[in-house]
Design an enzyme around this catalytic site. Structure first.
Site, short mmCIF file in Angstrom:
data_model
loop_
_atom_site.label_atom_id
_atom_site.label_comp_id
_atom_site.label_asym_id
_atom_site.label_seq_id
_atom_site.Cartn_x
_atom_site.Cartn_y
_atom_site.Cartn_z
N LYS A 1 38.14 36.89 51.56
CA LYS A 1 37.46 38.29 51.41
C LYS A 1 36.90 38.84 52.73
CE LYS A 1 36.41 36.54 46.78
NZ LYS A 1 35.67 35.61 45.94
N GLN B 1 30.27 33.10 44.63
CA GLN B 1 31.35 32.48 44.61
C GLN B 1 31.37 31.47 43.54
OE1 GLN B 1 34.64 33.44 46.03
NE2 GLN B 1 35.64 31.79 44.98
N ASP C 1 31.41 41.91 40.98
CA ASP C 1 32.64 41.11 40.30
C ASP C 1 32.86 41.59 38.91
OD1 ASP C 1 33.85 38.80 41.45
OD2 ASP C 1 31.88 37.67 41.57
N1 GUN Z 1 36.21 32.09 41.71
C1 GUN Z 1 37.23 32.38 41.13
N2 GUN Z 1 37.78 33.84 40.93
C2 GUN Z 1 36.74 34.11 41.28
C3 GUN Z 1 36.19 35.65 41.13
O1 GUN Z 1 36.75 36.57 40.81
N3 GUN Z 1 34.84 35.67 41.57
C4 GUN Z 1 34.06 34.76 41.73
N4 GUN Z 1 32.52 35.21 42.22
N5 GUN Z 1 34.24 33.60 41.81
C5 GUN Z 1 35.36 33.45 41.58
#
Ligand code: GUN
Length: 285
Positions: free
Chosen positions: A53, A97, A120
């Site tokens: 990211k 996350q 998200d």
């Molecule tokens: N963990 C796995 N996929 C995601 C996601 O799309 N967003 C977040 N915040 N955590 C994740």
């Protein structure tokens, strides 16, 4: 039939190039989209996602800040951190996350994030907006999948879409987005009886169960569109999907690979949502 491969990495690269130019234009107006990512603990998979990211944000020109917190962080400490970010006018997107350590209630954390910064798309307000067909932040992986289908002009309206897996992050929301596009949607999950009868009827199959090669060519009909969301590691260390690619490609009209498929689209849609949030905040959307 040998299905055409939909390369998410190529589409992602094209979209990121467009976003880079859009961010340059925003910067001329003194607007720099900014994303804050919070990572708790030291799970290697999560660390690797978060690094991805950061890298992608840098390339597109989105400011990204990473807050690393120890596994011992309390729920209240995390809530306090998020509350501060909610109030910080320079932050347009907040991402915590997942998964979180067991002593922290995921839902409490998701609901603490300001829905206007929830890039998200996990906050109940944004899920509700999505369910009622309103514009909002859509969850990144499902949004990436819809974007991949549209990039190939694959018809969704009137098609039977079968979703295998019902997670809050992928299965449920991708079904909702396909319904919004007028597909007829069936959800299959661990309690579904005779799953094959559904997958074999599907025009579009989305597989998100996290089980290596769970779906094979035998489970799908000729001409189906197959989207593989799984990321599993084989014994030789290589990544592979929830779909047995070779047998499924023999029947599919379109199919996504793993790697280079859905994965790169998730981060791309996260950047899209962050830029959208910045534009919304500055009233230029
Ligand atoms: N963990 C796995 N996929 C995601 C996601 O799309 N967003 C977040 N915040 N955590 C994740």
């Amino acid at each position: 039939m040998t299905g055409e491969i939909i390369y998410g990495n190529e589409l992602a690269a094209n979209l990121r190039e467009e976003m880079k130019q859009e961010v340059e234009q925003l910067k001329q107006k003194n607007i720099t989209p900014s994303l804050t990512v919070i990572l708790i603990g030291d799970d290697p998979a999560s660390q690797s996602y978060v690094r991805g990211k950061q890298k992608a944000s840098d390339k597109v020109g989105v400011d990204s800040e990473l807050i690393l917190l120890p596994e011992s962080t309390t729920q209240q400490e995390l809530v306090d951190r998020i509350t501060k970010l909610n109030q910080d006018e320079s932050v347009h997107g907040i991402l915590v996350q997942l998964p979180l350590p067991n002593h922290i209630d995921e839902q409490v954390i998701i609901e603490t994030i300001d829905p206007n910064k929830d890039v998200d798309g996990f906050h109940p307000v944004n899920i509700g907006r999505m369910m009622t067909g309103k514009d909002t932040f859509y969850p990144c992986t499902p949004y990436g999948i819809i974007t991949m289908l549209k990039s190939k002009n694959i018809e969704i309206a009137g098609k039977h879409a079968v979703i295998v897996g019902r997670s809050n992050i992928v299965g449920k929301p991708v079904g909702q987005l396909l319904l919004n596009e007028n597909a007829t949607v069936t959800y299959c999950h661990s309690k579904t009886k005779d799953m094959k009868q559904y997958t074999r009827d599907a025009d579009i199959v989305i597989v998100a169960v996290g089980k290596m090669h769970f779906i094979t060519g035998d489970d799908i009909k000729d001409g189906a569109v197959v989207i593989d969301v799984g990321i599993n590691r084989k014994e030789d260390g290589k990544l592979t999907g929830d779909v047995e690619f070779e047998s499924a490609q023999q029947k599919a009209s379109y199919i996504t690979p793993v790697p280079k498929g859905v994965g790169p689209m998730t981060i791309t849609m996260l950047l899209h949502n962050t830029i959208k949030s910045a534009k919304k905040y500055h009233d230029i959307l």
